[in-house]
Write an enzyme that holds these catalytic residues in place. Structure first.
Site, short mmCIF file in Angstrom:
data_model
loop_
_atom_site.label_atom_id
_atom_site.label_comp_id
_atom_site.label_asym_id
_atom_site.label_seq_id
_atom_site.Cartn_x
_atom_site.Cartn_y
_atom_site.Cartn_z
CG ASP A 33 41.40 44.74 48.84
OD1 ASP A 33 40.71 44.02 47.69
OD2 ASP A 33 42.60 45.07 48.80
CB ILE A 34 45.39 43.87 52.35
CG1 ILE A 34 46.48 44.15 53.48
CG2 ILE A 34 46.01 43.56 51.09
CD1 ILE A 34 47.10 42.94 53.69
CG ASN A 93 38.40 41.78 39.52
OD1 ASN A 93 37.65 42.39 38.47
ND2 ASN A 93 39.03 42.23 40.29
N GLY A 99 40.67 39.12 35.76
CA GLY A 99 41.57 39.80 36.55
C GLY A 99 41.48 39.25 37.82
CD GLN A 100 38.75 34.65 40.61
OE1 GLN A 100 38.59 34.08 39.70
NE2 GLN A 100 38.21 33.85 42.01
CG HIS A 106 37.35 38.16 45.79
ND1 HIS A 106 37.84 37.21 45.36
CD2 HIS A 106 37.85 39.31 45.34
CE1 HIS A 106 38.79 37.64 44.63
NE2 HIS A 106 38.70 38.93 44.46
CG HIS A 108 36.73 43.75 44.92
ND1 HIS A 108 37.95 44.03 45.44
CD2 HIS A 108 37.02 42.72 43.88
CE1 HIS A 108 38.71 43.21 45.03
NE2 HIS A 108 38.48 42.36 44.18
#
Ligand code: 5GP
Ligand code: ZN
Length: 119
Positions: A33-34, A93, A99-100, A106, A108
């Site tokens: 994740d960035i 999410n 909260g997507q 994806h 997490h």
């Protein structure tokens, strides 16, 4: 393979946007994740563009089963300590109220020593 030309994760999977890759096979891709919440924070995604968990169908059971059994292996490889002292958190999410933000399914995977930035 179904891809969405406007989808940021499809572009990452295709290598059109750079990412720190964790894993790749013919149907799954994992990358950091960035904006990590935790010392270890990567995402595992199906390569096929599926907008969210809400779009999963019965035929996706094997794909999602592979994804979920891959996640613990990658968590250890990425530095999460073993269960039960270590472990990791898995978050999916789904939708706006879920909260997507990126609409390519994806998962997490977060872990590592606490405190975490969030969660
Ligand atoms: P969501 O809120 O949709 O569950 O999570 C999307 C995640 O994608 C966020 O944690 C965000 O930091 C991450 N993200 C967004 N854009 C990029 C990107 O270009 N590269 C990477 N590696 N992660 C991204
Ligand atoms: Zn996509």
């Amino acid at each position: 393979m179904a891809t969405d030309p406007n989808c940021i994760f499809c572009k990452i999977i295709e290598g059109k946007i750079p990412s720190k890759k964790v894993y790749e096979d013919d149907e799954l891709f994992a990358f950091h994740d960035i904006a990590p919440w935790a010392p270890v924070h990567f995402m595992v995604v199906p390569k096929r563009h599926i907008a969210s968990m809400a779009q999963l169908e019965a035929g996706d059971a094997a794909l999602m089963g592979r994804l979920m059994t891959l996640a613990p292996k990658l968590a250890l490889e990425q530095g999460c300590r073993p269960y039960p002292e270590g472990g990791f958190r898995v978050v999916v999410n789904t939708g706006t109220e879920g909260g997507q933000e990126v609409h390519h399914l994806h998962v997490h995977v977060m872990g590592g020593p606490r405190p975490w930035l969030k969660g």
